[in-house]
Scaffold this motif. Structure first.
Motif, PDB file in Angstrom:
ATOM      1  N   ILE A  89      53.967 -11.985 -81.869  1.00  0.00           N
ATOM      2  CA  ILE A  89      54.324 -10.939 -82.516  1.00  0.00           C
ATOM      3  C   ILE A  89      53.782  -9.593 -83.462  1.00  0.00           C
ATOM      4  CG2 ILE A  89      56.617  -9.257 -82.042  1.00  0.00           C
ATOM      5  CD1 ILE A  89      57.153 -11.319 -79.454  1.00  0.00           C
ATOM      6  N   GLY A  90      53.731  -8.850 -83.777  1.00  0.00           N
ATOM      7  CA  GLY A  90      53.820  -8.970 -84.550  1.00  0.00           C
ATOM      8  C   GLY A  90      54.720  -7.357 -85.036  1.00  0.00           C
ATOM      9  N   VAL A  91      55.106  -6.247 -84.312  1.00  0.00           N
ATOM     10  CA  VAL A  91      56.244  -5.522 -84.783  1.00  0.00           C
ATOM     11  C   VAL A  91      57.466  -6.380 -83.769  1.00  0.00           C
ATOM     12  CG1 VAL A  91      56.860  -3.300 -85.119  1.00  0.00           C
ATOM     13  CG2 VAL A  91      54.701  -3.727 -85.677  1.00  0.00           C
ATOM     14  N   THR A  92      58.761  -6.585 -84.447  1.00  0.00           N
ATOM     15  CA  THR A  92      59.587  -7.100 -82.874  1.00  0.00           C
ATOM     16  C   THR A  92      59.951  -5.766 -82.341  1.00  0.00           C
ATOM     17  OG1 THR A  92      60.279  -8.359 -85.207  1.00  0.00           O
ATOM     18  CG2 THR A  92      61.442  -8.232 -83.260  1.00  0.00           C
ATOM     19  N   GLU A  93      60.532  -4.732 -83.120  1.00  0.00           N
ATOM     20  CA  GLU A  93      60.635  -3.920 -82.149  1.00  0.00           C
ATOM     21  C   GLU A  93      60.161  -3.830 -80.871  1.00  0.00           C
ATOM     22  OE1 GLU A  93      62.037  -3.976 -85.538  1.00  0.00           O
ATOM     23  OE2 GLU A  93      60.120  -3.541 -85.499  1.00  0.00           O
ATOM     24  N   THR A  94      58.717  -3.706 -81.360  1.00  0.00           N
ATOM     25  CA  THR A  94      57.510  -3.503 -79.892  1.00  0.00           C
ATOM     26  C   THR A  94      57.605  -4.738 -78.867  1.00  0.00           C
ATOM     27  OG1 THR A  94      55.928  -3.692 -81.067  1.00  0.00           O
ATOM     28  CG2 THR A  94      56.626  -1.127 -81.015  1.00  0.00           C
ATOM     29  N   GLY A  95      57.508  -6.029 -79.440  1.00  0.00           N
ATOM     30  CA  GLY A  95      56.420  -6.577 -79.522  1.00  0.00           C
ATOM     31  C   GLY A  95      55.147  -7.537 -78.635  1.00  0.00           C
ATOM     32  N   VAL A  96      54.516  -6.129 -79.349  1.00  0.00           N
ATOM     33  CA  VAL A  96      52.941  -6.353 -78.885  1.00  0.00           C
ATOM     34  C   VAL A  96      52.584  -7.343 -79.826  1.00  0.00           C
ATOM     35  CG1 VAL A  96      51.625  -4.941 -79.362  1.00  0.00           C
ATOM     36  CG2 VAL A  96      53.246  -4.213 -78.533  1.00  0.00           C
ATOM     37  N   ILE A  97      51.899  -8.426 -79.249  1.00  0.00           N
ATOM     38  CA  ILE A  97      51.215  -9.305 -80.009  1.00  0.00           C
ATOM     39  C   ILE A  97      50.210  -8.772 -81.118  1.00  0.00           C
ATOM     40  CG2 ILE A  97      49.855 -10.634 -79.963  1.00  0.00           C
ATOM     41  CD1 ILE A  97      50.539 -11.952 -77.194  1.00  0.00           C
ATOM     42  N   ALA A  98      50.067  -9.117 -82.002  1.00  0.00           N
ATOM     43  CA  ALA A  98      49.173  -8.943 -83.710  1.00  0.00           C
ATOM     44  C   ALA A  98      48.313  -8.734 -82.993  1.00  0.00           C
ATOM     45  CB  ALA A  98      50.196  -9.333 -84.725  1.00  0.00           C
TER      46      ALA A  98
END
Length: 139
Positions: free
Chosen positions: A45-54
């Protein structure tokens, strides 16, 4: 494809090194293409708040898929280096979904191979990224 088996290679690469760290797995292949998978994992995860993979793991997935597409097309392993890999990151991957990376080798010369590919998270009509690139043979 007689001398190079991408499934065996990916099984090995999925246990060691960069591919092992990311958890890249074999999905499928044809005469000049390879599909690999990247399972969703918290460590990617790139941004913890969104859960989006980097984007980095997706780029690594596509580098490996396009590299292996060359070896499948040649029917053997050949030493090479990524000369250029352009990645058009089109949208964030949906959190929780596996990403599929499909790499295709469409031309090989004596010293360079040309590749393209697409990454998606289940809907190939709405890709996460497109890639094009060249690989230089080192031996």
């Amino acid at each position: 494809m007689q001398g190079f088996d991408p499934k065996l290679f990916t099984d090995f690469a999925g246990r060691v090194g960069h591919g092992g760290s990311l958890g890249i797995t074999y999905v499928d292949h044809g005469e000049d293409w390879v599909e690999l998978g990247l399972e969703y994992a918290e460590k990617l995860i790139g941004v913890t708040e969104t859960g989006v993979i980097a984007s980095g793991p997706i780029i690594s997935l596509m580098d490996m898929a396009t590299s292996m597409a060359i070896w499948v097309r040649l029917g053997r392993f050949r030493h090479q280096a990524t000369l250029d890999l352009r990645v058009d990151y089109l949208r964030p991957a949906v959190p929780g979904r596996r990403i599929i990376g499909r790499g295709e080798c469409y031309r090989v010369t004596n010293s360079v191979a040309f590749v393209r590919g697409v990454a998606h998270d289940g809907d190939s009509a709405d890709p996460v990224a497109h890639v094009t690139g060249t690989f230089m043979f080192t031996k």
